[in-house]
Design an enzyme around this catalytic site. Structure first.
Site, PDB file in Angstrom:
ATOM      1  CD  GLU A  56      12.636  17.226  52.462  1.00  0.00           C
ATOM      2  OE1 GLU A  56      14.147  17.864  52.265  1.00  0.00           O
ATOM      3  OE2 GLU A  56      12.329  16.681  53.103  1.00  0.00           O
ATOM      4  CG  HIS A  94       8.852  15.871  54.147  1.00  0.00           C
ATOM      5  ND1 HIS A  94       9.592  16.114  54.888  1.00  0.00           N
ATOM      6  CD2 HIS A  94       7.589  16.519  55.212  1.00  0.00           C
ATOM      7  CE1 HIS A  94       9.569  16.938  55.772  1.00  0.00           C
ATOM      8  NE2 HIS A  94       8.171  16.362  56.619  1.00  0.00           N
ATOM      9  N   GLY A 106       6.304  15.741  62.250  1.00  0.00           N
ATOM     10  CA  GLY A 106       6.235  14.096  63.366  1.00  0.00           C
ATOM     11  C   GLY A 106       5.262  13.548  62.485  1.00  0.00           C
ATOM     12  CB  SER A 145       6.820  17.760  58.525  1.00  0.00           C
ATOM     13  OG  SER A 145       6.761  17.258  57.721  1.00  0.00           O
ATOM     14  CB  ALA A 146       2.868  16.759  61.136  1.00  0.00           C
TER      15      ALA A 146
END
Length: 232
Positions: A193, A158, A89, A121-122
């Site tokens: 990714e 990413h 997020g 991700s985060a």
């Protein structure tokens, strides 16, 4: 021994949410696969903590996931956890809440003492030395950019190489080079990714569907092959 699984993204191409990583996660958890997983949902700005918890449960097919927002004593929940998972997020929001609840050092200590950590991700970005190579907008100011430092270098999840046709802004390479111009002693690992780091102690192995890139100040960009192991 420190063990972590850092996933560049929640999805890979059109495979759907967390589908590409299900087997990686289960293999990483090993004999602890049925133990309670303490989930940290704070990066999920566009969904409630409950909604995020349910989504991860459903997509991984694991009923043993429990969000930290359900615990009144969050520090105790981390200290008692065998597994911590941190979802993706907005990285600024994630770190804001980790500092607000004074959980950063508690998570660090837990992982150093053997608690398994996996995030995407985060959740992968904050496992690096700082959160300063996130791709997110600073929609809130955390107490510090210093993060968990499980992986002792910078992470850029990413990662997409080059410029989109017709786009006149900076490429990801240019953004990372800007970071290194100011932070010249740092090393940045760019994760496309579909890639991940598997950390065991002081070593990290690259797994997934692509190679990674290593950026250092005024050095040629290095390609780190899938399957390679690096010291951290």
């Amino acid at each position: 021994m420190k063990k972590a699984l850092l996933l560049s993204a929640s999805s890979y191409k059109d495979t759907g949410y967390l589908n590409h990583s299900k087997d990686w996660i289960k293999e990483f958890l090993g004999d602890l696969v049925n133990e309670e997983i303490l989930f940290i949902p704070y990066a999920g700005v566009s969904r409630t903590n409950e909604e995020y918890e349910i989504r991860v449960k459903d997509c991984l097919g694991m009923d043993n996931i429990k969000s930290i927002h359900r615990y009144e004593d969050k520090k105790a929940a981390i200290k008692n956890a065998k597994i911590i998972s941190v979802g993706g997020g907005n990285t600024f929001v994630l770190m804001h809440y980790l500092y607000k609840y004074d959980l950063v050092d508690t998570i660090k200590e837990a992982v150093e003492n053997g608690t398994l950590y996996f995030g995407w991700s985060a959740g992968a970005n904050i496992a690096g030395a700082t959160m300063m190579t996130t791709n997110d907008m600073p929609i809130i100011m955390p107490k510090s950019f210093d993060s968990l430092n499980i992986f002792h270098y910078q992470i850029n999840p990413h990662f997409i190489s080059g410029k989109i046709p017709g786009h006149n802004g900076e490429s990801r390479e240019q953004r990372i080079e800007e970071f290194l111009t100011i932070n010249q002693k740092s090393i940045v690992y760019a994760m496309p990714e579909g890639t991940a780091f598997v950390i065991n102690g002081d070593e990290a192995e690259i797994i997934g569907h692509d190679d990674m890139l290593k950026f250092e100040y005024k050095k040629p960009i290095a390609t780190i092959k899938n399957g390679s192991k690096i010291k951290i």
